[in-house]
Design a protein around this motif. Structure first.
Motif, PDB file in Angstrom:
ATOM      1  N   SER A   1      -5.512   2.184   0.970  1.00 35.39           N
ATOM      2  CA  SER A   1      -4.347   2.984   1.342  1.00 35.39           C
ATOM      3  C   SER A   1      -4.342   3.148   2.857  1.00 35.39           C
ATOM      4  O   SER A   1      -5.379   3.023   3.498  1.00 35.39           O
ATOM      5  CB  SER A   1      -4.378   4.353   0.653  1.00 35.39           C
TER       6      SER A   1
ATOM      7  N   THR B   1      -8.891   0.246  -4.546  1.00 39.78           N
ATOM      8  CA  THR B   1      -7.673  -0.097  -3.816  1.00 39.78           C
ATOM      9  C   THR B   1      -7.708   0.487  -2.405  1.00 39.78           C
ATOM     10  O   THR B   1      -8.517   1.362  -2.080  1.00 39.78           O
ATOM     11  CB  THR B   1      -6.425   0.408  -4.560  1.00 39.78           C
TER      12      THR B   1
ATOM     13  N   ASP C   1       0.848  -1.186   0.000  1.00 35.86           N
ATOM     14  CA  ASP C   1       0.000   0.000   0.000  1.00 35.86           C
ATOM     15  C   ASP C   1       0.884   1.237   0.000  1.00 35.86           C
ATOM     16  O   ASP C   1       2.097   1.146  -0.230  1.00 35.86           O
ATOM     17  CB  ASP C   1      -0.984  -0.021   1.179  1.00 35.86           C
TER      18      ASP C   1
END
Length: 617
Positions: free
Chosen positions: A354, A352, A256
């Motif tokens: 993070s 995604t 990440d």
């Protein structure tokens, strides 16, 4: 490094760009208008004899061009003369601009264009100008390999990884070693990797004559009886199988944005508090972390955006490999079906995750991914249900949403081209084919409406990774022409190819080292070049961004004086400088799309070579 831009735009305290160095030349807060010289910009790779051949003259306001000459570089004699035609007016740094069209001239040779005020660099016309270009760009993908890296002759990330968000307990160890690093960072995304695999496989399927065999499956030098593009695709397929290890397990990313805390070579990656282990994020179909500090979660709604990409890559891999490796191909087909099933069961997007930043790859569409998966499964099985399902998905997103727009969020509409329309259309006829090709035409027309009034025919927005969009859009134009025999967008398609290879305001190719004799990036935002002094041959850099974006960035520091200063503008900027992570960072998936495009162009030269007149002696 692709995620770092968004965080720096709004939240400068999150982290500092890993390329910034104290004492470097700061990014300008405003754009000073340098006196722009008159120039002629060309495709530095060259032009095909039977293709569209256009250069662009740009210069200060008030200067005009009535005519231009094509000069044989060896004799100094003019071989073609034409009027400059329409004045397109101001664009970017230029106060005036013209398109100099010499398509009617077909004789191979080396030439330059001359006007009363400017002369172009030398360039070639010939059927072989693109020869080896696609293979050259495969060098970058080999350099991006994770696990065993043939460029470094060393291994990295051999402890990937521990799971998060899955049905198994968090921190369960799985084997996820392999694949490619995403960009100059070492994150790995299933979506960009599957798209890369698909384009490599499609390039080999569509243009097998252009690829050579100079490397083994390991990526080390030495022929192995398989084209290098197929070796690279299989490297990616092997990793995708690890990311979909059983029917109900699908993983979305490794690592990440903690990656972005500093530059280092890949084997020194230890930013996750567990030695050299990295997290592997499961496709849960539910919101996941999007910046712990900001108490945000991403907007994941399903898994189809990832699952569809897996299914299409696996299905195409099966169709191309079943004669070479039947057992492997059957495993791919099994996983194509299981991934597609997951997409049906959980429609929606898997964005995604993070940790440090609230910004992500915020993909918002998924029906295009399922359409392509259905198209490839139909191609393998000939089961009509897949064609019906694919066509239904196509109708839900007939035009890729960024086409014709001025802006978009980062990777909001990904991939930047919808191959599903092409794959369904070429397997259909009548009303279905007209409908699908009409979708392509509608999207191209939206871009053309913006492109037709500037000399570079630019209708692609200057958002981050604008070069990736440019390559994808050129392919859409070519696919449309191939399906319909309608050539009205041929010049627009070529203008996008030319832009990537030097016909742009800065006069530089956007591909590291291509062509060898040209103006290309030499100082990209890459640890390989900056720390190791290693060339990143074949890497396509992100490309120009709007001046408004660049002017708002925090953390950019140019390491050297800007050699393109005279050609920067409030509209758009590009820097060949390590410190500019926004325009000069190479990407794995953009390079893969470019490989398909360059293979297409090389094949075009091979197809027309016999009909090309030879130069007079």
């Amino acid at each position: 490094m692709k995620q770092i831009l968004l965080s720096l735009l709004i939240i400068p305290q999150v982290f500092i760009a890993s390329g910034s160095r104290s004492g470097d030349i700061p990014a300008p807060s405003a754009f000073s208008m340098h006196a722009v010289p008159p120039v002629v910009r060309i495709n530095q790779v060259g032009y095909l004899p039977g293709g569209v051949k256009v250069a662009v003259w740009g210069g200060p306001a008030g200067m005009t061009v009535d005519a231009f000459r094509l000069i044989d570089s060896s004799s100094g004699k003019a071989v073609f003369t034409a009027t400059a035609g329409k004045a397109f007016g101001a664009y970017g740094p230029f106060g005036q601009s013209y398109r100099l069209n010499f398509s009617a001239f077909r004789t191979p040779g080396t030439y330059y264009i001359e006007t009363p005020s400017a002369r172009s660099p030398n360039f070639r016309i010939g059927p072989d100008v693109y020869k080896g270009a696609a293979d050259f760009c495969l060098r970058y993908l080999r350099q991006q390999r994770c696990g065993f890296n043939p460029f470094l002759k060393d291994s990295c990330h051999t402890e990937d990884g521990y799971t998060l968000y899955g049905p198994m307990p968090d921190s369960t160890r799985i084997n996820a070693i392999g694949g490619w690093h995403d960009a100059s960072d070492y994150l790995q995304y299933s979506t960009t990797s599957a798209n890369t695999v698909y384009h490599l496989l499609a390039a080999w399927r569509d243009f097998p004559r252009v690829f050579g065999d100079d490397h083994a499956a390991t990526g080390l030098p030495g022929a192995n009886g398989a084209p290098d593009v197929l070796d690279e695709a299989r490297w990616g397929l092997d990793w995708l199988l690890k990311m979909h290890p059983q029917r109900d397990w699908l993983f979305n990313q490794i690592a990440d944005d903690r990656d972005h805390r500093g530059m280092r070579l890949p084997k020194l990656d230890s930013f996750y508090g567990r030695g050299f282990e990295r997290p592997v994020y499961f496709c849960s179909g539910e919101p996941q972390v999007q910046g712990v500090k900001y108490k945000k979660m991403n907007h994941s709604t399903g898994v189809a955006s990832t699952a569809g990409k897996f299914a299409s890559a696996f299905a195409l891999g099966h169709s191309l490999l079943q004669r070479k490796d039947a057992a492997y191909a059957e495993r791919l087909l099994e996983r194509a079906h299981s991934a597609y099933k997951l997409g049906l069961e959980k429609p929606g997007v898997q964005q995604t995750a993070s940790v440090m930043s609230p910004y992500i790859y915020a993909e918002d569409n998924w029906t295009d991914d399922m359409e392509l998966a259905a198209a490839e499964l139909y191609g393998v099985t000939r089961d009509a249900k897949y064609f019906r399902e694919g066509r239904a998905y196509a109708a839900q997103e007939p035009v890729t949403p960024w086409l014709g727009k001025d802006t978009a969020s980062h990777y909001q509409w990904y991939p930047f081209i919808n191959p599903g329309h092409y794959e369904l259309a070429k397997r259909s006829s009548g009303a279905a084919r007209r409908e699908l090709t009409g979708y392509y035409a509608d999207g191209i027309e939206k871009v053309w409406a913006k492109a037709k009034d500037n000399a570079f025919y630019r209708g692609v927005p200057f958002i981050w990774c604008s070069n990736n969009l440019t390559a994808a859009f050129a392919i859409q134009c070519y696919w449309y022409g191939n399906l319909t025999a309608d050539k009205r967008f041929a010049e627009l398609a070529q203008a996008n190819v030319d832009w990537l290879l030097g016909c742009n305001p800065w006069g530089t190719s956007m591909v590291y080292g291509l062509p060898a004799h040209g103006d290309t990036p030499v100082d990209p935002h890459s640890a390989f070049t900056h720390i190791g002094n290693y060339p990143i041959d074949g890497g396509l850099v992100d490309g120009p961004v709007y001046g408004s974006i660049y002017g708002s960035l925090i953390g950019i520091r140019l390491a050297e004086a800007d050699e393109y200063a005279a050609f920067q503008s409030p509209l758009v900027v590009y820097h060949d400088d390590y410190g500019d992570y926004s325009t000069n960072e190479p990407t794995m998936d953009g390079t893969a799309v470019l490989i398909y495009l360059l293979a297409l162009k090389e094949n075009e030269g091979l197809t027309t070579e016999k009909a090309t007149p030879r130069p007079a002696k």
